[in-house]
Motif scaffolding. Structure first.
Motif, PDB file in Angstrom:
ATOM      1  N   ALA A 139       0.828  -1.203   0.000  1.00  0.00           N
ATOM      2  CA  ALA A 139       0.000   0.000   0.000  1.00  0.00           C
ATOM      3  C   ALA A 139       0.862   1.252   0.000  1.00  0.00           C
ATOM      4  O   ALA A 139       1.882   1.309   0.694  1.00  0.00           O
ATOM      5  CB  ALA A 139      -0.921   0.012   1.222  1.00  0.00           C
ATOM      6  N   GLU A 140       0.440   2.235  -0.786  1.00  0.00           N
ATOM      7  CA  GLU A 140       1.025   3.571  -0.726  1.00  0.00           C
ATOM      8  C   GLU A 140       0.328   4.339   0.393  1.00  0.00           C
ATOM      9  O   GLU A 140      -0.892   4.434   0.401  1.00  0.00           O
ATOM     10  CB  GLU A 140       0.793   4.322  -2.038  1.00  0.00           C
ATOM     11  N   PRO A 141       1.051   4.925   1.339  1.00  0.00           N
ATOM     12  CA  PRO A 141       0.393   5.714   2.382  1.00  0.00           C
ATOM     13  C   PRO A 141      -0.452   6.850   1.797  1.00  0.00           C
ATOM     14  O   PRO A 141      -1.528   7.154   2.306  1.00  0.00           O
ATOM     15  CB  PRO A 141       1.566   6.247   3.208  1.00  0.00           C
ATOM     16  N   ILE A 142       0.046   7.487   0.740  1.00  0.00           N
ATOM     17  CA  ILE A 142      -0.741   8.405  -0.077  1.00  0.00           C
ATOM     18  C   ILE A 142      -0.588   7.930  -1.510  1.00  0.00           C
ATOM     19  O   ILE A 142       0.532   7.757  -1.989  1.00  0.00           O
ATOM     20  CB  ILE A 142      -0.264   9.868   0.054  1.00  0.00           C
ATOM     21  N   GLN A 143      -1.696   7.691  -2.195  1.00  0.00           N
ATOM     22  CA  GLN A 143      -1.623   7.144  -3.546  1.00  0.00           C
ATOM     23  C   GLN A 143      -1.159   8.237  -4.511  1.00  0.00           C
ATOM     24  O   GLN A 143      -1.809   9.270  -4.645  1.00  0.00           O
ATOM     25  CB  GLN A 143      -2.977   6.589  -3.954  1.00  0.00           C
ATOM     26  N   GLY A 144      -0.048   7.983  -5.188  1.00  0.00           N
ATOM     27  CA  GLY A 144       0.564   8.996  -6.026  1.00  0.00           C
ATOM     28  C   GLY A 144      -0.121   9.172  -7.356  1.00  0.00           C
ATOM     29  O   GLY A 144      -0.827  10.153  -7.598  1.00  0.00           O
ATOM     30  N   VAL A 145       0.070   8.210  -8.255  1.00  0.00           N
ATOM     31  CA  VAL A 145      -0.568   8.271  -9.569  1.00  0.00           C
ATOM     32  C   VAL A 145      -2.084   8.322  -9.426  1.00  0.00           C
ATOM     33  O   VAL A 145      -2.782   8.918 -10.248  1.00  0.00           O
ATOM     34  CB  VAL A 145      -0.123   7.069 -10.427  1.00  0.00           C
ATOM     35  N   GLY A 146      -2.603   7.743  -8.354  1.00  0.00           N
ATOM     36  CA  GLY A 146      -4.039   7.738  -8.107  1.00  0.00           C
ATOM     37  C   GLY A 146      -4.631   9.100  -7.804  1.00  0.00           C
ATOM     38  O   GLY A 146      -5.847   9.216  -7.633  1.00  0.00           O
ATOM     39  N   SER A 190      -5.746   9.488  -0.027  1.00  0.00           N
ATOM     40  CA  SER A 190      -5.261   8.753   1.144  1.00  0.00           C
ATOM     41  C   SER A 190      -6.418   8.420   2.061  1.00  0.00           C
ATOM     42  O   SER A 190      -7.464   9.082   2.042  1.00  0.00           O
ATOM     43  CB  SER A 190      -4.215   9.577   1.901  1.00  0.00           C
ATOM     44  N   PRO A 191      -6.253   7.410   2.904  1.00  0.00           N
ATOM     45  CA  PRO A 191      -7.254   7.095   3.913  1.00  0.00           C
ATOM     46  C   PRO A 191      -7.061   7.981   5.137  1.00  0.00           C
ATOM     47  O   PRO A 191      -6.067   8.729   5.222  1.00  0.00           O
ATOM     48  CB  PRO A 191      -6.931   5.637   4.248  1.00  0.00           C
ATOM     49  N   PRO A 192      -7.950   7.902   6.097  1.00  0.00           N
ATOM     50  CA  PRO A 192      -7.701   8.584   7.364  1.00  0.00           C
ATOM     51  C   PRO A 192      -6.446   8.018   8.032  1.00  0.00           C
ATOM     52  O   PRO A 192      -6.127   6.830   7.884  1.00  0.00           O
ATOM     53  CB  PRO A 192      -8.948   8.267   8.195  1.00  0.00           C
ATOM     54  N   ASP A 193      -5.736   8.865   8.764  1.00  0.00           N
ATOM     55  CA  ASP A 193      -4.582   8.385   9.516  1.00  0.00           C
ATOM     56  C   ASP A 193      -5.021   7.248  10.436  1.00  0.00           C
ATOM     57  O   ASP A 193      -6.060   7.336  11.103  1.00  0.00           O
ATOM     58  CB  ASP A 193      -3.979   9.509  10.360  1.00  0.00           C
ATOM     59  N   GLY A 194      -4.226   6.196  10.463  1.00  0.00           N
ATOM     60  CA  GLY A 194      -4.511   5.069  11.336  1.00  0.00           C
ATOM     61  C   GLY A 194      -5.122   3.874  10.646  1.00  0.00           C
ATOM     62  O   GLY A 194      -5.200   2.792  11.240  1.00  0.00           O
ATOM     63  N   LEU A 195      -5.538   4.028   9.366  1.00  0.00           N
ATOM     64  CA  LEU A 195      -6.153   2.884   8.686  1.00  0.00           C
ATOM     65  C   LEU A 195      -5.182   1.715   8.600  1.00  0.00           C
ATOM     66  O   LEU A 195      -5.533   0.576   8.921  1.00  0.00           O
ATOM     67  CB  LEU A 195      -6.618   3.272   7.290  1.00  0.00           C
TER      68      LEU A 195
END
Length: 428
Positions: free
Chosen positions: A206-213, A217-222
């Motif tokens: 998993a990317e913590p923040i999806q780049g090309v996407g 990002s999900p909420p912190d802690g997912l």
């Protein structure tokens, strides 16, 4: 770029090798946060070669290190001891937070993710991999097979069985209307249900923040919550930090640290910014995972002396000048400036991100329907104004991506925001 060069490009390179702009440009040189094209036009660079020019163009500390190393030796392969490679590996291992870490250098993020998949599937004796919807992990056969973004998946064939998990996009999908806590709980229950219907996977990547996407990002802690489920079953967590690493998010040095309640990932991949344009990627993993291969392996070009010298100089500059802190401070100003501008533009659905990693999603006004034509028009208008930005997103490439070098100053952030505001206002 001249018509002749564009024609030559089309004559010998693949049709699927994308070029930005209706009239593609040739970038000939750069300095600081600016680049120039072949016609002498100057641009403020808010994309940095796809998040790769992390500190600055033509940074003297890096050019000096590369020049001095090239005068000694450029390359020898991993079959020989390599002092710059060992020194950079020591720094990366320490910074990673992974205990008893080992580091393997590659030439790209794609190759880094390939290596992580090889390690995880070998260690776990499983070819099933969990990945996130809307994700992107590279262009090789195996990394395309775990990419959850149809725009970057040219084949459904894969050496892996991939199961896609909810959670990478907070504001779309069946859980978008839930609170953050409810969103995380729903995604965790979905993960548990999925795992009840399949043989144990090797890992979640998993990317913590999806780049090309589209910098979603999900909420912190997912991923911390996911980790509890994964740990119960021995499933590994691979954090793809190719775009989020090295302080770009401002709040953390690594993206995974926003989800670090249960400790660091088992494996972490990196690339892009550490080389500041030189070809560096790599994997960090606990020693028992990294050492699980029982056959010979080397890297001809991974860890070569000249790229390692550049990486060391770049990392030293990044840390000594607190570019993570600068990304937090200047990025915070920039995102608020862009949100204020976007509030006056009905076609902007959302401005999201953190640090110097900002996405602007463009849709048809009053709807969630992507508008890639409008996004492309903003890209063109920004260029006309002297600003280079990127595109991405999981819905027909309708997200504008803003990711300047981490040394961006306040005046440049204001200048770029003003150009981008004018470009957004040009949407018809």
């Amino acid at each position: 770029m001249t018509d002749d060069l564009l024609g030559r490009h089309r004559g010998v390179l693949p049709d699927w090798l994308a070029l930005y702009y209706e009239e593609p440009l040739e970038i000939t040189h750069g300095e600081g946060r600016h680049v120039w094209d072949a016609q002498g036009n100057k641009y403020l660079d808010f994309f940095g070669g796809i998040l790769t020019t992390m500190t600055a163009h033509a940074l003297p500390e890096i050019t000096k290190a590369v020049s001095e190393q090239s005068a000694r030796i450029i390359h020898s392969s991993t079959l020989y001891l390599n002092r710059p490679m060992v020194e950079l590996a020591e720094r990366v291992a320490q910074l990673s937070g992974i205990p008893d870490a080992r580091v393997f250098f590659t030439t790209s993020g794609t190759e880094a993710n390939d290596t992580a998949l090889l390690l995880a599937t070998t260690y776990r004796r499983s070819n099933t991999v969990l990945a996130m919807r809307n994700s992107y992990h590279g262009r090789s056969f195996s990394s395309v097979g775990i990419t959850g973004n149809s725009g970057w998946s040219p084949t459904s064939l894969s050496p892996l069985q991939t199961l896609y998990v909810h959670g990478g996009v907070r504001t779309r999908g069946p859980y978008a209307d839930l609170s953050d806590a409810e969103f995380i709980a729903a995604c965790v229950e979905d993960l548990k249900d999925m795992l009840g219907h399949t043989r144990p996977p090797a890992a979640l990547i998993a990317e913590p923040i999806q780049g090309v996407g589209g910098f979603t990002s999900p909420p912190d802690g997912l991923y911390a919550a996911f980790r509890e489920v994964l740990n119960e079953r021995g499933i590994l967590w691979i954090a793809d930090e190719v775009q989020t690493g090295w302080g770009r998010t401002g709040e953390h040095f690594w993206g995974w640290q926003a989800h670090g309640r249960n400790g660091p990932p088992d494996l972490m991949t990196f690339a892009k910014g550490i080389g500041n344009g030189m070809s560096i990627g790599g994997v960090v993993a606990r020693s028992e995972i990294m050492n699980c291969l029982d056959s010979n392996s080397i890297s001809t070009f991974g860890g070569t002396q000249i790229t390692m010298a550049a990486g060391l100089a770049n990392l030293n500059y990044l840390v000594e000048h607190d570019l993570q802190g600068n990304a937090r401070r200047v990025g915070g100003l920039l995102i608020e400036r862009l949100r204020a501008a976007a509030a006056q533009v009905p076609a902007v659905r959302e401005v999201r991100g953190r640090g110097l990693m900002i996405g602007i999603e463009v849709t048809r006004p009053g709807t969630d329907e992507a508008d890639p034509q409008a996004a492309a028009a903003v890209l063109e208008a920004a260029r006309e104004g002297g600003l280079l930005i990127g595109k991405g997103g999981g819905h027909n490439t309708s997200c504008l991506r803003v990711a300047p070098p981490l040394s961006l100053n306040v005046a440049e952030a204001e200048e770029g925001a003003a150009i981008l505001e004018n470009a957004l206002r040009s949407i018809r």
